[in-house]
Design a protein around this motif. Structure first.
Motif, PDB file in Angstrom:
ATOM      1  N   ALA A   1       0.881  -1.212   0.068  1.00 14.39           N
ATOM      2  CA  ALA A   1       0.062  -0.010  -0.010  1.00 14.39           C
ATOM      3  C   ALA A   1       0.820   1.322  -0.064  1.00 14.39           C
ATOM      4  N   GLU A   2       2.120   1.145   0.018  1.00 17.83           N
ATOM      5  CA  GLU A   2       2.981   2.148   0.084  1.00 17.83           C
ATOM      6  C   GLU A   2       2.853   3.047  -1.221  1.00 17.83           C
ATOM      7  N   GLY A   3       2.620   4.329  -1.040  1.00 22.06           N
ATOM      8  CA  GLY A   3       2.749   5.364  -2.124  1.00 22.06           C
ATOM      9  C   GLY A   3       1.230   5.279  -2.640  1.00 22.06           C
ATOM     10  N   LEU A   4       0.317   4.656  -2.237  1.00 21.07           N
ATOM     11  CA  LEU A   4      -1.162   4.585  -2.832  1.00 21.07           C
ATOM     12  C   LEU A   4      -1.623   6.136  -3.095  1.00 21.07           C
ATOM     13  N   ARG A   5      -1.907   6.241  -4.120  1.00 16.18           N
ATOM     14  CA  ARG A   5      -2.802   7.579  -4.355  1.00 16.18           C
ATOM     15  C   ARG A   5      -4.374   7.411  -4.408  1.00 16.18           C
ATOM     16  N   VAL A   6      -5.089   7.965  -3.750  1.00 12.08           N
ATOM     17  CA  VAL A   6      -6.740   7.660  -3.473  1.00 12.08           C
ATOM     18  C   VAL A   6      -7.572   8.972  -3.488  1.00 12.08           C
ATOM     19  N   ILE A   7      -8.375   9.045  -4.401  1.00  9.35           N
ATOM     20  CA  ILE A   7      -9.566   9.884  -4.346  1.00  9.35           C
ATOM     21  C   ILE A   7     -10.804   9.284  -3.376  1.00  9.35           C
ATOM     22  N   VAL A   8     -11.050  10.247  -2.324  1.00 10.52           N
ATOM     23  CA  VAL A   8     -12.078   9.911  -1.447  1.00 10.52           C
ATOM     24  C   VAL A   8     -13.098  10.609  -1.522  1.00 10.52           C
ATOM     25  N   VAL A   9     -14.370  10.289  -2.056  1.00 12.66           N
ATOM     26  CA  VAL A   9     -15.510  11.299  -2.219  1.00 12.66           C
ATOM     27  C   VAL A   9     -16.258  10.921  -0.848  1.00 12.66           C
ATOM     28  N   GLY A  10     -16.638  11.964   0.009  1.00 11.66           N
ATOM     29  CA  GLY A  10     -17.223  11.655   0.999  1.00 11.66           C
ATOM     30  C   GLY A  10     -15.901  11.494   2.312  1.00 11.66           C
ATOM     31  N   GLY A  11     -14.866  12.199   1.862  1.00 10.23           N
ATOM     32  CA  GLY A  11     -13.655  11.987   2.766  1.00 10.23           C
ATOM     33  C   GLY A  11     -13.451  13.002   3.850  1.00 10.23           C
ATOM     34  N   SER A  12     -14.360  13.948   4.062  1.00 10.07           N
ATOM     35  CA  SER A  12     -14.413  14.994   4.875  1.00 10.07           C
ATOM     36  C   SER A  12     -14.727  14.135   6.450  1.00 10.07           C
ATOM     37  N   SER A  13     -15.398  13.138   6.413  1.00  7.49           N
ATOM     38  CA  SER A  13     -15.786  12.672   7.906  1.00  7.49           C
ATOM     39  C   SER A  13     -15.795  11.329   7.740  1.00  7.49           C
ATOM     40  N   GLY A  14     -16.209  10.518   8.970  1.00  6.36           N
ATOM     41  CA  GLY A  14     -16.305   9.227   8.993  1.00  6.36           C
ATOM     42  C   GLY A  14     -15.345   8.147   8.375  1.00  6.36           C
ATOM     43  N   MET A  15     -15.844   7.261   7.825  1.00  3.78           N
ATOM     44  CA  MET A  15     -14.960   6.140   7.223  1.00  3.78           C
ATOM     45  C   MET A  15     -14.000   6.788   6.223  1.00  3.78           C
ATOM     46  N   GLY A  16     -14.507   7.777   5.402  1.00  3.17           N
ATOM     47  CA  GLY A  16     -13.603   8.044   4.276  1.00  3.17           C
ATOM     48  C   GLY A  16     -12.541   8.910   4.961  1.00  3.17           C
ATOM     49  N   LYS A  17     -12.612   9.608   5.823  1.00  5.47           N
ATOM     50  CA  LYS A  17     -11.803  10.312   6.586  1.00  5.47           C
ATOM     51  C   LYS A  17     -10.852   9.105   7.367  1.00  5.47           C
ATOM     52  N   ALA A  18     -11.261   8.159   7.974  1.00  2.00           N
ATOM     53  CA  ALA A  18     -10.435   7.382   8.543  1.00  2.00           C
ATOM     54  C   ALA A  18      -9.569   6.499   7.567  1.00  2.00           C
ATOM     55  N   LEU A  19     -10.063   6.229   6.268  1.00  2.00           N
ATOM     56  CA  LEU A  19      -9.320   5.640   5.328  1.00  2.00           C
ATOM     57  C   LEU A  19      -8.240   6.754   4.890  1.00  2.00           C
ATOM     58  N   ALA A  20      -8.544   7.995   4.593  1.00  2.00           N
ATOM     59  CA  ALA A  20      -7.286   8.750   4.407  1.00  2.00           C
ATOM     60  C   ALA A  20      -6.304   8.719   5.534  1.00  2.00           C
ATOM     61  N   LYS A  21      -6.759   8.497   6.644  1.00  2.00           N
ATOM     62  CA  LYS A  21      -5.674   8.415   7.790  1.00  2.00           C
ATOM     63  C   LYS A  21      -4.655   7.390   7.233  1.00  2.00           C
ATOM     64  N   GLU A  22      -5.347   6.131   7.111  1.00  2.00           N
ATOM     65  CA  GLU A  22      -4.495   4.727   6.592  1.00  2.00           C
ATOM     66  C   GLU A  22      -3.605   5.250   5.498  1.00  2.00           C
ATOM     67  N   VAL A  23      -4.297   5.702   4.449  1.00  2.00           N
ATOM     68  CA  VAL A  23      -3.317   5.992   3.310  1.00  2.00           C
ATOM     69  C   VAL A  23      -2.090   6.873   3.639  1.00  2.00           C
ATOM     70  N   VAL A  24      -2.556   7.902   4.273  1.00  2.00           N
ATOM     71  CA  VAL A  24      -1.289   9.044   4.443  1.00  2.00           C
ATOM     72  C   VAL A  24      -0.062   8.149   5.285  1.00  2.00           C
ATOM     73  N   ARG A  25      -0.503   7.405   6.716  1.00  2.00           N
ATOM     74  CA  ARG A  25       0.197   6.998   7.307  1.00  2.00           C
ATOM     75  C   ARG A  25       1.122   5.836   6.721  1.00  2.00           C
ATOM     76  N   GLY A  26       0.410   5.358   5.663  1.00  2.00           N
ATOM     77  CA  GLY A  26       1.214   4.513   4.594  1.00  2.00           C
ATOM     78  C   GLY A  26       2.148   4.979   3.528  1.00  2.00           C
TER      79      GLY A  26
END
Length: 274
Positions: A1-26
């Motif tokens: 998952a390193e370097g993954l580039r993801v568009i998250v529609v609905g990413g300002s809250s909840g599950m989308g935001k949680a996914l964004a944190k996982e991607v950035v940490r990776g």
């Protein structure tokens, strides 16, 4: 998952935001899209603050875009602004406040309430896939977010049951249509303590969460981080497509009868002889 580039529609809250944190940490980067610029700015700050990376030198780690996914013309214009192959994944977790009530009878929900939920949760996903999927990189992935109430509905939950069912069907159909270039999967979360309950009276909200937790095998409701990890799995599991992944704490096998009033479910009762 390193370097993954993801568009998250609905990413300002909840599950989308949680996914964004996982991607950035990776070590990846995300583009968060939603209708509220204030929520987007807050989410960006939170995602960056919780990462362990030095982001001062690269502002592209978390970018944001104001987007109403229910408006196809907006999604089309947004997709046109994307560079082909720049993004590996698309996650659509946008949803609106879910209407609860009967379909029939004198107290039936107005039909427009259910249409409104479909507009955001189903048509939002449909629009995003139609216009953004062609811009994703080869061997990329799409993840929708549905919910457990499709296959284990509750009373007065017909709008969510129908919308989630439509998303699951869309997932399987698009997995056939877009493979092998893209994989398409769907997360079916159970009861999750996200911001969607912030509007409730705190006492009532806490009682609802506690009551639900007590009925689950794991004795707790989900957290956004549980769902973020599951979405990340679906984005990166290279032999997984057309799948609806239940992450529900055992909601599908939960027992509704109270052990306090049902002697056959009491922890001290013996099984009947046969």
């Amino acid at each position: 998952a390193e370097g993954l580039r993801v568009i998250v529609v609905g990413g300002s809250s909840g599950m989308g935001k949680a996914l964004a944190k996982e991607v950035v940490r990776g070590g990846g980067r995300v583009l968060l899209a939603s209708r509220s610029v204030e929520k987007l700015d807050s989410a960006r700050t939170e995602v960056l603050a919780e990462s362990s990376l030095d982001v001062s030198a690269d502002s592209s780690i978390v970018t944001v875009a104001v987007l109403d996914a229910s408006a196809e013309e907006q999604v089309d214009a947004f997709a046109e602004s994307l560079k082909a192959g720049e993004w590996d994944g698309l996650v659509v977790s946008c949803a609106d406040k879910a209407p609860h009530g009967a379909v029939c009878g004198t107290d039936a929900l107005p039909t427009k309430a259910t249409r409104g939920l479909f507009d955001v949760k189903f048509w939002g996903a449909y629009h995003c896939c139609k216009h953004i999927a062609p811009k994703l990189a080869e061997r990329g992935a799409i993840v929708f977010v549905a919910g457990v109430l499709n296959r284990r509905p509750g009373l007065n939950c017909a709008p969510l049951a129908a919308t989630n069912g439509a998303l699951e069907g869309l997932t399987r159909a698009l997995a056939l249509e877009l493979g092998p270039r893209l994989r398409v999967n769907c997360l079916s979360p159970g009861f999750c303590a996200t911001e969607r309950f912030d509007h409730m009276d705190p006492t009532k909200r806490d009682a609802m969460l506690r009551n639900t937790a007590d009925s689950l095998p794991l004795r707790r409701v989900g957290e956004p981080s549980d769902m973020g990890k599951a979405i990340l799995y679906l984005l990166t599991a290279s032999f997984c497509t057309g799948v609806v992944l239940d992450v529900d704490g055992g909601h599908g096998i939960r027992q509704y009868a109270s052990t306090a009033t049902d002697p056959m479910r009491s922890t001290n009762s013996s099984s009947p002889q046969s």
